[in-house]
Design a protein around this motif. Sequence first.
Motif, PDB file in Angstrom:
ATOM      1  N   PHE A   1       0.826  -1.211   0.000  1.00  8.64           N
ATOM      2  CA  PHE A   1       0.000   0.000   0.000  1.00  8.64           C
ATOM      3  C   PHE A   1       0.858   1.259   0.000  1.00  8.64           C
ATOM      4  O   PHE A   1       0.495   2.276  -0.575  1.00  8.64           O
ATOM      5  N   LEU A   2       2.009   1.160   0.645  1.00  6.21           N
ATOM      6  CA  LEU A   2       2.941   2.281   0.614  1.00  6.21           C
ATOM      7  C   LEU A   2       3.346   2.571  -0.836  1.00  6.21           C
ATOM      8  O   LEU A   2       3.400   3.730  -1.263  1.00  6.21           O
ATOM      9  N   GLY A   3       3.612   1.500  -1.547  1.00 10.78           N
ATOM     10  CA  GLY A   3       3.967   1.656  -2.946  1.00 10.78           C
ATOM     11  C   GLY A   3       2.830   2.281  -3.746  1.00 10.78           C
ATOM     12  O   GLY A   3       3.047   3.175  -4.571  1.00 10.78           O
ATOM     13  N   LEU A   4       1.625   1.818  -3.462  1.00  9.41           N
ATOM     14  CA  LEU A   4       0.473   2.379  -4.166  1.00  9.41           C
ATOM     15  C   LEU A   4       0.386   3.869  -3.930  1.00  9.41           C
ATOM     16  O   LEU A   4       0.232   4.669  -4.865  1.00  9.41           O
ATOM     17  N   SER A   5       0.506   4.270  -2.640  1.00  9.29           N
ATOM     18  CA  SER A   5       0.356   5.697  -2.365  1.00  9.29           C
ATOM     19  C   SER A   5       1.491   6.483  -3.008  1.00  9.29           C
ATOM     20  O   SER A   5       1.288   7.596  -3.478  1.00  9.29           O
ATOM     21  N   ALA A   6       2.694   5.886  -3.057  1.00  5.36           N
ATOM     22  CA  ALA A   6       3.798   6.610  -3.688  1.00  5.36           C
ATOM     23  C   ALA A   6       3.499   6.841  -5.171  1.00  5.36           C
ATOM     24  O   ALA A   6       3.657   7.960  -5.687  1.00  5.36           O
ATOM     25  N   LEU A   7       3.053   5.797  -5.838  1.00  2.37           N
ATOM     26  CA  LEU A   7       2.790   5.932  -7.278  1.00  2.37           C
ATOM     27  C   LEU A   7       1.683   6.943  -7.550  1.00  2.37           C
ATOM     28  O   LEU A   7       1.813   7.841  -8.384  1.00  2.37           O
ATOM     29  N   VAL A   8       0.577   6.754  -6.837  1.00  2.00           N
ATOM     30  CA  VAL A   8      -0.562   7.623  -7.106  1.00  2.00           C
ATOM     31  C   VAL A   8      -0.227   9.057  -6.735  1.00  2.00           C
ATOM     32  O   VAL A   8      -0.521  10.006  -7.484  1.00  2.00           O
ATOM     33  N   ALA A   9       0.402   9.227  -5.582  1.00  2.00           N
ATOM     34  CA  ALA A   9       0.690  10.585  -5.142  1.00  2.00           C
ATOM     35  C   ALA A   9       1.689  11.257  -6.074  1.00  2.00           C
ATOM     36  O   ALA A   9       1.565  12.439  -6.400  1.00  2.00           O
ATOM     37  N   LEU A  10       2.663  10.492  -6.508  1.00  3.07           N
ATOM     38  CA  LEU A  10       3.656  11.070  -7.420  1.00  3.07           C
ATOM     39  C   LEU A  10       2.989  11.476  -8.740  1.00  3.07           C
ATOM     40  O   LEU A  10       3.171  12.594  -9.231  1.00  3.07           O
ATOM     41  N   GLY A  11       2.217  10.552  -9.271  1.00  8.19           N
ATOM     42  CA  GLY A  11       1.547  10.840 -10.545  1.00  8.19           C
ATOM     43  C   GLY A  11       0.589  12.002 -10.428  1.00  8.19           C
ATOM     44  O   GLY A  11       0.601  12.938 -11.239  1.00  8.19           O
ATOM     45  N   SER A  12      -0.231  11.973  -9.386  1.00  4.36           N
ATOM     46  CA  SER A  12      -1.208  13.044  -9.228  1.00  4.36           C
ATOM     47  C   SER A  12      -0.513  14.363  -8.937  1.00  4.36           C
ATOM     48  O   SER A  12      -0.952  15.422  -9.385  1.00  4.36           O
ATOM     49  N   GLY A  13       0.593  14.291  -8.186  1.00  3.79           N
ATOM     50  CA  GLY A  13       1.326  15.516  -7.880  1.00  3.79           C
ATOM     51  C   GLY A  13       1.866  16.144  -9.152  1.00  3.79           C
ATOM     52  O   GLY A  13       1.760  17.356  -9.370  1.00  3.79           O
ATOM     53  N   LEU A  14       2.439  15.304  -9.978  1.00  2.00           N
ATOM     54  CA  LEU A  14       2.975  15.795 -11.244  1.00  2.00           C
ATOM     55  C   LEU A  14       1.863  16.444 -12.067  1.00  2.00           C
ATOM     56  O   LEU A  14       2.021  17.515 -12.656  1.00  2.00           O
ATOM     57  N   TYR A  15       0.759  15.759 -12.077  1.00  2.00           N
ATOM     58  CA  TYR A  15      -0.402  16.245 -12.807  1.00  2.00           C
ATOM     59  C   TYR A  15      -0.876  17.564 -12.213  1.00  2.00           C
ATOM     60  O   TYR A  15      -1.179  18.524 -12.922  1.00  2.00           O
ATOM     61  N   ALA A  16      -0.882  17.626 -10.871  1.00  2.00           N
ATOM     62  CA  ALA A  16      -1.362  18.830 -10.198  1.00  2.00           C
ATOM     63  C   ALA A  16      -0.478  20.019 -10.499  1.00  2.00           C
ATOM     64  O   ALA A  16      -0.927  21.168 -10.477  1.00  2.00           O
ATOM     65  N   SER A  17       0.798  19.743 -10.784  1.00  2.00           N
ATOM     66  CA  SER A  17       1.707  20.866 -10.990  1.00  2.00           C
ATOM     67  C   SER A  17       1.314  21.685 -12.214  1.00  2.00           C
ATOM     68  O   SER A  17       1.695  22.848 -12.319  1.00  2.00           O
ATOM     69  N   THR A  18       0.602  21.101 -13.129  1.00  2.00           N
ATOM     70  CA  THR A  18       0.084  21.948 -14.209  1.00  2.00           C
ATOM     71  C   THR A  18      -1.402  22.231 -14.038  1.00  2.00           C
ATOM     72  O   THR A  18      -1.928  23.181 -14.593  1.00  2.00           O
ATOM     73  N   TYR A  19      -2.062  21.361 -13.285  1.00  2.00           N
ATOM     74  CA  TYR A  19      -3.504  21.536 -13.109  1.00  2.00           C
ATOM     75  C   TYR A  19      -3.795  22.818 -12.346  1.00  2.00           C
ATOM     76  O   TYR A  19      -4.681  23.590 -12.703  1.00  2.00           O
ATOM     77  N   PHE A  20      -3.048  23.070 -11.269  1.00  2.00           N
ATOM     78  CA  PHE A  20      -3.224  24.320 -10.508  1.00  2.00           C
ATOM     79  C   PHE A  20      -2.287  25.348 -11.087  1.00  2.00           C
ATOM     80  O   PHE A  20      -1.079  25.274 -10.908  1.00  2.00           O
ATOM     81  N   SER A  21      -2.874  26.312 -11.761  1.00  2.00           N
ATOM     82  CA  SER A  21      -1.998  27.219 -12.496  1.00  2.00           C
ATOM     83  C   SER A  21      -1.575  28.435 -11.653  1.00  2.00           C
ATOM     84  O   SER A  21      -0.490  28.960 -11.832  1.00  2.00           O
ATOM     85  N   THR A  22      -2.403  28.856 -10.694  1.00  2.00           N
ATOM     86  CA  THR A  22      -2.032  30.066  -9.964  1.00  2.00           C
ATOM     87  C   THR A  22      -1.132  29.733  -8.777  1.00  2.00           C
ATOM     88  O   THR A  22      -1.209  28.648  -8.195  1.00  2.00           O
ATOM     89  N   ARG A  23      -0.272  30.671  -8.454  1.00  2.00           N
ATOM     90  CA  ARG A  23       0.612  30.520  -7.304  1.00  2.00           C
ATOM     91  C   ARG A  23      -0.171  30.274  -6.022  1.00  2.00           C
ATOM     92  O   ARG A  23       0.202  29.477  -5.180  1.00  2.00           O
ATOM     93  N   GLU A  24      -1.294  30.988  -5.950  1.00  2.00           N
ATOM     94  CA  GLU A  24      -2.075  30.939  -4.720  1.00  2.00           C
ATOM     95  C   GLU A  24      -2.611  29.514  -4.496  1.00  2.00           C
ATOM     96  O   GLU A  24      -2.505  28.963  -3.397  1.00  2.00           O
ATOM     97  N   MET A  25      -3.143  28.945  -5.564  1.00  2.00           N
ATOM     98  CA  MET A  25      -3.670  27.596  -5.433  1.00  2.00           C
ATOM     99  C   MET A  25      -2.560  26.615  -5.116  1.00  2.00           C
ATOM    100  O   MET A  25      -2.723  25.696  -4.313  1.00  2.00           O
ATOM    101  N   GLN A  26      -1.400  26.844  -5.776  1.00  2.00           N
ATOM    102  CA  GLN A  26      -0.274  25.944  -5.512  1.00  2.00           C
ATOM    103  C   GLN A  26       0.127  26.013  -4.050  1.00  2.00           C
ATOM    104  O   GLN A  26       0.385  25.004  -3.402  1.00  2.00           O
TER     105      GLN A  26
END
Lengths: 498, 555, 92, 478
Positions: D77-102
Amino acid sequence: MTLASLLPVAIILSSLIPGLAIFLVREESHLLRGLLNMAGALTKLALVGVLIWGVYHGHVYEARLALAPGLELVLSADALSVLFVSLSALLWLVTTVYAIGYLEHSPNRSRFFGFFSLCVSATVGIALAGNLPSFVIFYELLTLATYPLVAHRGTPDAVRGARIYLAYTLSGGVALLIGAIWLQSLSGPQDFTQGGYLSNLSEAHRGALIAIFALLLAGLGVKAALVPLHGWLPQSMVAPAPVSALLHAVAVVKAGAFGIVRLVYDVYGVEFAHALGLLGLLGALASLTILYGSLRALAQDGLKKRLAYSTVSQVSYIALGASILGPVATIGGLVHLVHQGIMKITLFFCAGNYAETLGVHRVSEMDGVGQRMPLTTLAFSLGALGMIGIPPIAGFVSKWYLGLGAIEAQAHWVLLILALSSLLNAAYFLPILYRAWFRPAPAAWPEESPRRGRFETQGALLWPPLITAAFCLLAGLLAAAPFSPLEWVELIARREYP
Amino acid sequence: MLWLLPLVGLWPLLGAALVPVQRLWWLPAFGALPALAAALLAPLDSSLELPWLLLGTRLGLDELGRVYLLFTALLWTVAGIHAACEMRGQRHGRRFAIFFLLAMSGNLWLIVAQDLVNFYLGFALMGLASYGLVIHGGTPANLRAGRVYLVMALFGEVALFAALVLIAQHLGTVAPSPEGLAGLDDLSIGLLLLGLGVKAGMAPLHPWLPLAHPAAPIAASAVLSGAMIKVALLGWLRLLPIGVEPLPEWGTLLTTAGLVTLGLALPVGLVQSDPKVILAYSSVAKMGFLILMLGALLAEPALAPLGVAALGLYVAHHALVKGGLFLGLGLRKSASRAQPLVLAGLGLLALALAGAPLTSGAVAKDAIKPLLASAQWPWIATAVGLSALATTLLMARFLWVAIRIERHPLPGYGVPGAAWGLLLGLVAAFPLVLGAPASWVGDPATLIPGVLLALGVLMLTRLWPALARAFINRIPPGDLLALITPLGRWAQALWRSLAPWLRAGRQDLAAALARLARALFEHPAPDPERLLRHWPVIGTLWLAMGALLLIAFLA
Amino acid sequence: MTPLLYAGAGIALFSLGLWGFLVQAALLRKLIAFNIMGSGVFHLLIAIAERGEQPPDPVPHALVLTGIVVAVSATALALAMGRQLGEEQEHE
Amino acid sequence: MSSLALAVTLPLLGALLATLWPGRAQPLGLAASLLTALASAWVIAEVWQAGALRLELGGWSAPLGIALVADGFSAAFLGLSALVALGSGLYASTYFSTREMQARFWPLWLLLWAALNALFLAGDFFNLYVTLELLGLTAAALGALGATPEALRANLRYLLIGLLGSLTYLLGVTLIYIAHGTLDLALVGAAITAGPVDATALALMTLGLALKAALFPLHGWLAPAHANAPAPVSAALSALVVKAAFYLIARLWLDVFAPLITPWAASLMGLLGAGAVLWGSWRALRAEQLKVLAAYSTVAQIGALCLFLPLLQGLPAGAAREQLVAALVLMALTHGLAKSGLFLAAGLVQRAAGHDRIAELGGTAQRLPATTFTLGLAGAALIGLPPSGAFIGKWLLIEAALERGQWWWVVVLALGTLLSAAYVFRVLSRAFNQDPTPGRFVSEARTELPALLLALLATAGLGLASAPLWRLLGVAPS
């Protein structure tokens, strides 16, 4: 991983990799896509050639991958796999050429050819699957890969047809899955074995084995379009012609029929299935399908629909052959696997040619097409006469052996089925031929394509049906020659009935 | 010269492939030449094995095969000359030539084929290609004739297929041999009789014949009536256990069928007015006669050696004569000059068919006598005598109609005429070559009363034309078909009255299913989940779950 | 006896809070009910820390302290969200 | 420093730094994500080699001290959370465009991850409580980031439900402490007896977790909360947070309290799972919006996992049990990866189309081939089609059900499979219409590829190359 285990994997990859690569190809890159397609198809054909040689000489090709404890993905090549693999590889090449010609000017080509290749990969996987779980896996993959092809046109009709296709096949898939698991829970993990591997199970499992057979048959019967599970097939006729051709001749329908063959011969073992009284069930179902499909075909005006119902009818010959005890009927059923494939693909290519070149989609519009497109119509005639069982075309050979086998097994009623089916086939094919050759052509075709090659239509559309029609003729004429489908099937039957 | 045998079938096939080329219009005339050569040159009783072809092919000629090949090739050649000349430049002429050559190929191939599959191949090819010949004219009558022909021919082929499969299973191989055929079961024999009986025009399977033979163009009619219907007899002679074991029941059955055929075809033929139909009925009658003889052979194996040869002779005679009659009729219809010669030729042929002395008919009849003598029932000879009388009458009727035929002079009939003359010559030479002088006389006993009777009838109809009108054309060609056509109409009417009910039922069901689907899917779903978001509901469910859990833990 | 009394009171408090939490609709009341529930649990924990003559068990104390921190932050978050929701609704 | 501690502290540290330098939140967050993922990988590698790890924090041993433990189950499960969190984080880095949201997103995000890791690694009941609370708080806060009234309302409900669940859980923990005087999982597990106190404690803890895991019929909060959250958050909520609660249920039922579980109790859970499978799938089928569909599908997936419980009940320790547990993990992991992929793809569709109404998605799906592909791959895994890991899980589940004679679960699974196929393909069929297609497969690599990779991992990775997972879970390949 040794070379021997590499070959089956390579055969699957030879279409899988080009398929995946094609998804990434830009829509406008005709050349690159064509190259990928042809490279894959030719590579596969070459590999299959090696495989045929090897299996004929008794080499063992096997690759294993453990998915889970007790669940192995096994790819192996026996004579039966080779039969189906060679059919798929050969017809894939032809169909690819045809599809390139057919779809050259329509949208979403990369998507189409991508899934087209995936579809063939799954089919080859089915052929090479060495145990029931592997078979189930590829069987489901085939469903997935075919869905986009059926829905390809994107019209509401196409989407609806695809939905119906999916509803049927996925339900069948679930039945197959449960049956396969149930069987495995009784027998433990087992590879396909010539002569079956269940006969030493205890008598207590008799009821369960019958139920499992019914489940598996229901699952396979959906794709093999056994009545009453055939409803999806006519609906999926909305797909482009190359897809229909592939669906009917090689991929989906054949996968179901091939599965039934595997089930009867290599899981239950034909004698054990007979002892359980299961062959009667299969035979009755197959006979019903043969007659019902033909009767429905009679009433269709849409050319492709008529061909679709004809497929419903014809594919059940394979199941019928499997349901009769004895090597000769086995030969008849198995050889029809190949023969029906080449004949039906010819018919669909021709139907596609009429549609693409003249805009002719219905039987009632086919007056005089023989004068406008003589070569295509010649190919069509050969395919249709073969379906009826006129010698020396391939279909005759199948019927001959089915009849012989039936008499050998004292099942004379099969002769009646064959006779009725031939008559019905004639009743729905000959009027088409009559229209095509004897009726005067109309002043204008419904929608004549402006693109016309040196002959009656574009070369890429004309050559494939001519080649497959030649196959139909040769498969019958040279039936007794070495390496003909018939000879190969006799090899299989000899191994099944030592 | 065995290599000629494959050419027998391949050469006309090649011709069919090439004949669409404008300059090769003459190909039908030469299609049967290799067959002719093979019939004359190929050694007897040795065979060419091609194990890789089909399910194992064996080609060869036996005595009977040679006779068949000879007269078939001759007739096809003469008819081919007619066909090539008649169809040259005509609309759809090339299509006709293709089907003509295909049918020729099938007809010749099944004669040289010594195995079941190739026999069937030739038979099917011939049968299907003939359809193209029958409907060539394209008139509604032609199409109807073609439809009837095709349906019945397919029934026959399917039955033959089943019979052949059964025989193959019985033999254990696809190459039949007399010993192997011993002990053939009744199902196989029955199917074989049924399958080939259609082609032979055996009553009651004959109705297609008087429709289809006249419908085709003259050249095609000639080969249909002359050569093609004879293959049924060939098949029977080869595949039934003749001369191996007695089959009295089947013999009786065949004899009866032959008699019925004779008794039906001759009177019906007499009241026809189209000369081609008359000839077609005459063919049916002749086949009935042959079937009768076959019955005798089947019942008595000892007759076989003699009987088979006699039948061969008779068939050859009939093929040439009947072919000649049709072709002559064509010349009568079309050619402008030399009509007296044509009429004289027709007269000669008609006499031959009636079995007049010094003609081939006399020789053939003579040959068949021993068979008649040994027939099961003594009165059969009488019946056959009566039929001969009726045949004479029929031929008189034919000549009468042929004389009064309306002519459409067409140029360019020199070559066909010459070919026809050749055929006439062959027919005339037939007794000289094949018959001992003793047989030349034949049996004039039936001929003279026949001629007298014919003259009498002529006088009567002259005196009372109404009498003739009362009979002529009262029975349509295809006789029995007229009886079953109403059945088809009733079935159609029944279907028409039932169809709306069925359709309505189906539509109701579909509508009900559609309503169900709409009820389930179409309306925007009311959100039953809203309830599950109410705190008191959540609480109740939650507490209930807790209680259940606790009970379950402590249970 | 005393621990039992405390424990009983704790359970009672928890039940009372639960009732309020499930039945009351207003956010503020819900939060108060939540805190009452929490107090019930803490009561129970403190009750079981009693070990007669020995000094009381330190573990429950640690638990209660942590629990209070958590409860406070949760309350704060819920209040913040509730306020923002109120503001958004005013804007509409 | 131990890998276990790192896996928890690194994200915490990252969250702290991101809070301190809001302007640099994104680079800091991405760096911390990467490091956390590496730490997780390290834990997994150590478990791979050693089998199980245990770390006593501050040198205090149980029963007094706090321990972090890792075995194959938690490592997976640790591995699962690492994969999902990493992927979603990467995705979020463009998904949230404003500094404030980031600046708002990253601290909460890393905190969530820390809570997850701590939950998977916690070795005692109380730590579990704390991580559960932390998880609930951060999840609700993240879900409300979009700040629409619907999102706020839904996530406020989620928060309150979560609080109710945590408190109930805490009450259960208290009972455990009363009965056994310790909170260490292993020690308690050794001391469990089938008595009313332990039973009540387990019932209370299960009740609390059932709320958080959105077990049918307590799932009402899930759909609005997940559907209204920003896409990367929904991905993590559906793939990880709900699964974390289920992880805990599984831990308690299969491990710590195993002797307590009666057939009745297990069947009750199975029954609830069956209800979830059918009802969740049906609701997903009738959903009008893509994200609502995905959310209901989560309900169904949790139900499917619950079906394992009645089959594991009474199964003696040994290869068969290990295999079935491993199948459970495989199925949970596949669902997690697939669901995150699905939500990320749904987010892209939503952004491209401006809405996520399924009925009107035609052209959009056509314009985003890679995303549609992701939807297809994720869908295949959710249905349990081969070669996804869920297929293998399903296979073993059905096999176990048939072997144990409980065939009715098979019927439920079959129906669930068909329903899920129906809802997945209802979406996919929108990809086929007559709109023109774009020239290229991938149009925006940074958002499309993480989703595609996650879905691909669920479908092909866990299906065809699951051998390492089996090894990690200690199941010998036969």
